[in-house]
Design a protein around this motif. Structure first.
Motif, PDB file in Angstrom:
ATOM      1  N   THR A  82       0.826  -1.204   0.000  1.00 19.84           N
ATOM      2  CA  THR A  82       0.000   0.000   0.000  1.00 19.84           C
ATOM      3  C   THR A  82       0.863   1.258   0.000  1.00 19.84           C
ATOM      4  O   THR A  82       0.357   2.361  -0.066  1.00 19.84           O
ATOM      5  N   SER A  83       2.186   1.084   0.088  1.00 18.32           N
ATOM      6  CA  SER A  83       3.155   2.174   0.221  1.00 18.32           C
ATOM      7  C   SER A  83       2.871   3.000   1.467  1.00 18.32           C
ATOM      8  O   SER A  83       2.992   4.229   1.469  1.00 18.32           O
ATOM      9  N   ALA A  84       2.493   2.313   2.542  1.00 15.64           N
ATOM     10  CA  ALA A  84       2.120   2.982   3.785  1.00 15.64           C
ATOM     11  C   ALA A  84       3.240   2.889   4.815  1.00 15.64           C
ATOM     12  O   ALA A  84       4.124   2.036   4.729  1.00 15.64           O
ATOM     13  N   VAL A  85       3.177   3.760   5.809  1.00 12.41           N
ATOM     14  CA  VAL A  85       4.150   3.797   6.906  1.00 12.41           C
ATOM     15  C   VAL A  85       3.506   3.200   8.153  1.00 12.41           C
ATOM     16  O   VAL A  85       2.545   3.763   8.681  1.00 12.41           O
ATOM     17  N   PRO A  86       3.992   2.063   8.656  1.00 10.83           N
ATOM     18  CA  PRO A  86       3.420   1.463   9.868  1.00 10.83           C
ATOM     19  C   PRO A  86       3.880   2.213  11.116  1.00 10.83           C
ATOM     20  O   PRO A  86       5.019   2.723  11.162  1.00 10.83           O
ATOM     21  N   GLN A  87       3.026   2.290  12.143  1.00  7.82           N
ATOM     22  CA  GLN A  87       3.379   3.028  13.354  1.00  7.82           C
ATOM     23  C   GLN A  87       3.165   2.229  14.643  1.00  7.82           C
ATOM     24  O   GLN A  87       4.023   2.222  15.513  1.00  7.82           O
ATOM     25  N   PHE A  88       2.002   1.582  14.777  1.00 11.37           N
ATOM     26  CA  PHE A  88       1.645   0.914  16.023  1.00 11.37           C
ATOM     27  C   PHE A  88       1.136  -0.503  15.752  1.00 11.37           C
ATOM     28  O   PHE A  88       0.546  -0.762  14.700  1.00 11.37           O
ATOM     29  N   ALA A  89       1.379  -1.399  16.722  1.00 13.60           N
ATOM     30  CA  ALA A  89       0.948  -2.788  16.562  1.00 13.60           C
ATOM     31  C   ALA A  89       0.318  -3.319  17.841  1.00 13.60           C
ATOM     32  O   ALA A  89       0.718  -2.940  18.954  1.00 13.60           O
ATOM     33  N   LEU A  90      -0.652  -4.200  17.675  1.00  8.77           N
ATOM     34  CA  LEU A  90      -1.273  -4.945  18.763  1.00  8.77           C
ATOM     35  C   LEU A  90      -1.026  -6.428  18.517  1.00  8.77           C
ATOM     36  O   LEU A  90      -1.181  -6.908  17.384  1.00  8.77           O
ATOM     37  N   ILE A  91      -0.658  -7.159  19.559  1.00 10.57           N
ATOM     38  CA  ILE A  91      -0.331  -8.579  19.435  1.00 10.57           C
ATOM     39  C   ILE A  91      -1.348  -9.414  20.200  1.00 10.57           C
ATOM     40  O   ILE A  91      -1.581  -9.171  21.391  1.00 10.57           O
ATOM     41  N   THR A  92      -1.944 -10.385  19.554  1.00 11.16           N
ATOM     42  CA  THR A  92      -2.808 -11.355  20.222  1.00 11.16           C
ATOM     43  C   THR A  92      -2.145 -12.717  20.159  1.00 11.16           C
ATOM     44  O   THR A  92      -1.856 -13.224  19.068  1.00 11.16           O
ATOM     45  N   ALA A 114      11.509  -7.303  14.925  1.00 10.56           N
ATOM     46  CA  ALA A 114      10.904  -6.983  13.630  1.00 10.56           C
ATOM     47  C   ALA A 114      10.251  -5.606  13.660  1.00 10.56           C
ATOM     48  O   ALA A 114      10.361  -4.826  12.710  1.00 10.56           O
ATOM     49  N   ALA A 115       9.565  -5.289  14.764  1.00 15.33           N
ATOM     50  CA  ALA A 115       8.903  -3.996  14.882  1.00 15.33           C
ATOM     51  C   ALA A 115       9.916  -2.855  14.855  1.00 15.33           C
ATOM     52  O   ALA A 115       9.722  -1.828  14.191  1.00 15.33           O
ATOM     53  N   LYS A 116      11.037  -3.027  15.552  1.00 10.50           N
ATOM     54  CA  LYS A 116      12.063  -1.985  15.609  1.00 10.50           C
ATOM     55  C   LYS A 116      12.674  -1.737  14.238  1.00 10.50           C
ATOM     56  O   LYS A 116      13.118  -0.617  13.943  1.00 10.50           O
ATOM     57  N   ARG A 117      12.696  -2.752  13.400  1.00  7.32           N
ATOM     58  CA  ARG A 117      13.284  -2.599  12.059  1.00  7.32           C
ATOM     59  C   ARG A 117      12.588  -1.481  11.284  1.00  7.32           C
ATOM     60  O   ARG A 117      13.206  -0.772  10.487  1.00  7.32           O
ATOM     61  N   PHE A 118      11.276  -1.298  11.543  1.00  3.72           N
ATOM     62  CA  PHE A 118      10.512  -0.263  10.842  1.00  3.72           C
ATOM     63  C   PHE A 118       9.912   0.761  11.802  1.00  3.72           C
ATOM     64  O   PHE A 118       8.922   1.407  11.482  1.00  3.72           O
ATOM     65  N   LYS A 119      10.518   0.870  13.000  1.00  3.66           N
ATOM     66  CA  LYS A 119      10.125   1.884  13.990  1.00  3.66           C
ATOM     67  C   LYS A 119       8.645   1.772  14.356  1.00  3.66           C
ATOM     68  O   LYS A 119       7.945   2.785  14.499  1.00  3.66           O
ATOM     69  N   VAL A 120       8.186   0.555  14.510  1.00  4.55           N
ATOM     70  CA  VAL A 120       6.809   0.291  14.933  1.00  4.55           C
ATOM     71  C   VAL A 120       6.788   0.077  16.439  1.00  4.55           C
ATOM     72  O   VAL A 120       7.614  -0.661  16.984  1.00  4.55           O
ATOM     73  N   SER A 121       5.845   0.700  17.137  1.00  7.22           N
ATOM     74  CA  SER A 121       5.695   0.527  18.584  1.00  7.22           C
ATOM     75  C   SER A 121       4.618  -0.511  18.873  1.00  7.22           C
ATOM     76  O   SER A 121       3.489  -0.399  18.380  1.00  7.22           O
ATOM     77  N   ILE A 122       4.959  -1.541  19.655  1.00  9.24           N
ATOM     78  CA  ILE A 122       3.968  -2.520  20.110  1.00  9.24           C
ATOM     79  C   ILE A 122       3.283  -1.922  21.329  1.00  9.24           C
ATOM     80  O   ILE A 122       3.904  -1.719  22.376  1.00  9.24           O
ATOM     81  N   VAL A 123       1.999  -1.614  21.201  1.00  8.66           N
ATOM     82  CA  VAL A 123       1.297  -0.823  22.224  1.00  8.66           C
ATOM     83  C   VAL A 123       0.280  -1.623  23.026  1.00  8.66           C
ATOM     84  O   VAL A 123      -0.393  -1.070  23.899  1.00  8.66           O
ATOM     85  N   GLY A 124       0.153  -2.921  22.778  1.00  7.22           N
ATOM     86  CA  GLY A 124      -0.801  -3.706  23.554  1.00  7.22           C
ATOM     87  C   GLY A 124      -1.181  -4.978  22.841  1.00  7.22           C
ATOM     88  O   GLY A 124      -0.487  -5.431  21.926  1.00  7.22           O
ATOM     89  N   GLY A 125      -2.300  -5.555  23.277  1.00  2.00           N
ATOM     90  CA  GLY A 125      -2.764  -6.793  22.665  1.00  2.00           C
ATOM     91  C   GLY A 125      -3.607  -7.615  23.613  1.00  2.00           C
ATOM     92  O   GLY A 125      -4.248  -7.092  24.532  1.00  2.00           O
ATOM     93  N   GLU A 126      -3.566  -8.929  23.431  1.00  2.00           N
ATOM     94  CA  GLU A 126      -4.410  -9.836  24.200  1.00  2.00           C
ATOM     95  C   GLU A 126      -3.755 -11.200  24.236  1.00  2.00           C
ATOM     96  O   GLU A 126      -2.939 -11.553  23.362  1.00  2.00           O
ATOM     97  N   MET A 127      -4.085 -11.997  25.263  1.00  2.00           N
ATOM     98  CA  MET A 127      -3.643 -13.385  25.346  1.00  2.00           C
ATOM     99  C   MET A 127      -4.834 -14.251  25.710  1.00  2.00           C
ATOM    100  O   MET A 127      -5.722 -13.831  26.453  1.00  2.00           O
ATOM    101  N   SER A 128      -4.852 -15.470  25.152  1.00  2.00           N
ATOM    102  CA  SER A 128      -5.947 -16.396  25.432  1.00  2.00           C
ATOM    103  C   SER A 128      -5.437 -17.820  25.364  1.00  2.00           C
ATOM    104  O   SER A 128      -4.497 -18.118  24.614  1.00  2.00           O
TER     105      SER A 128
END
Length: 289
Positions: A82-92, A114-128
């Motif tokens: 998409t030629s987009a810039v990623p910023q934040f991620a959520l991990i489940t 992997a997130a640091k490679r593109f300056k993405v911040s992991i800001v939360g998520g969920e576990m189950s």
């Protein structure tokens, strides 16, 4: 009727046909990323979620660092398309209770690298918990400038197109360079194999296609059918106009001298479509057991 009877494409069409989209949606169902309007009319909000499942996307014995890397990089590869810039991620994380804590810690270390490679911040998520296999879902949010957003849908007749698995790097840098310097009509990432993804791009753009088989890049020891049907390439498949083709090749070689760019074919009017029968790429729910 079972999922294997209709496959991923028909299932998505059947389910999504009942959903309504707001007027703020620029690209939605059926594209690599969702792209929506925001109050900042210069940039568009980009959203993507993807998952990896043990036994499907990685072996249960795989290095957890590599699994985490792959889980993060898969949605980022769609950002590249998409030629987009990623910023934040959520991990489940969905895992059985017998999963070792050390494995989970290494998994998140891989996700973080992997997130640091593109300056993405992991800001939360969920576990189950689950009685089934481990599954990791990653959702990513970012932006793309209005004049640089690319989808599968812009392909025009006459255009040109272009073993990593657990350790690939998405082509975000390359896609951002492309949209800064060239008018890219359509683009997507190759994750399910050329045999599945090229027809998807052509269908979304309402055009046909013709592949020049002799130009397909083939890894040493592989055959043409492997190059077409085996997925997880995570390369960019894109279309440009004929008049830009030579300039693109020259500029690409100067900018990325170690990365091959290959013209593999062209898009055509549907009325003159070259009905090539391609070895089928990966399709969820319809893989042989």
């Amino acid at each position: 009727m079972k999922l294997r009877d209709i496959g991923e494409g028909r299932l998505l069409g059947q389910v999504f046909s009942r959903l309504s989209l707001g007027k703020e949606v620029v690209n939605g169902l059926g594209d690599d990323c969702a792209v929506v309007e925001t109050r900042d009319h210069r940039n568009l909000l980009v959203l993507k979620t993807d998952c990896v499942v043990a036994g499907m996307h990685f072996l249960p014995t795989a290095n957890a660092l590599h699994v985490g890397w792959k889980a993060m990089m898969r949605p980022l590869s769609d950002f590249a398309a998409t030629s987009a810039v990623p910023q934040f991620a959520l991990i489940t994380l969905i895992a059985p209770e017998k999963t070792k804590v050390e494995w989970v810690e290494r998994l998140y270390r891989g996700l973080s690298r992997a997130a640091k490679r593109f300056k993405v911040s992991i800001v939360g998520g969920e576990m189950s918990g689950t009685p089934g296999p481990v599954a990791i879902s990653v959702s990513v949010v970012g932006f793309v400038e209005r004049n640089r957003s690319v989808s599968r849908r812009g392909g025009k007749a006459g255009g040109a197109l272009k073993q990593k698995h657990l350790q690939f790097v998405p082509r975000i840098v390359e896609s951002r360079w492309l949209t800064r310097n060239f008018p890219i009509h359509a683009m997507m990432d190759l994750s399910d194999g050329l045999g599945a993804d090229l027809p998807r791009l052509a269908k979304a753009s309402r055009v046909g296609f013709a592949i020049e088989m002799e130009n397909l890049p083939v890894a040493r020891g592989a055959k043409i059918d492997n190059a077409i049907s085996e997925g997880e390439d995570y390369e960019l498949l894109f279309a440009v106009s004929r008049r830009e083709r030579n300039r693109l090749l020259r500029s690409w070689q100067k900018k990325f001298p170690r990365l091959l760019l290959t013209r593999i074919g062209s898009l055509s009017q549907l009325s003159t479509r070259n009905h090539q029968v391609l070895p089928r790429g990966y399709t969820h729910f319809q893989q042989p057991g």
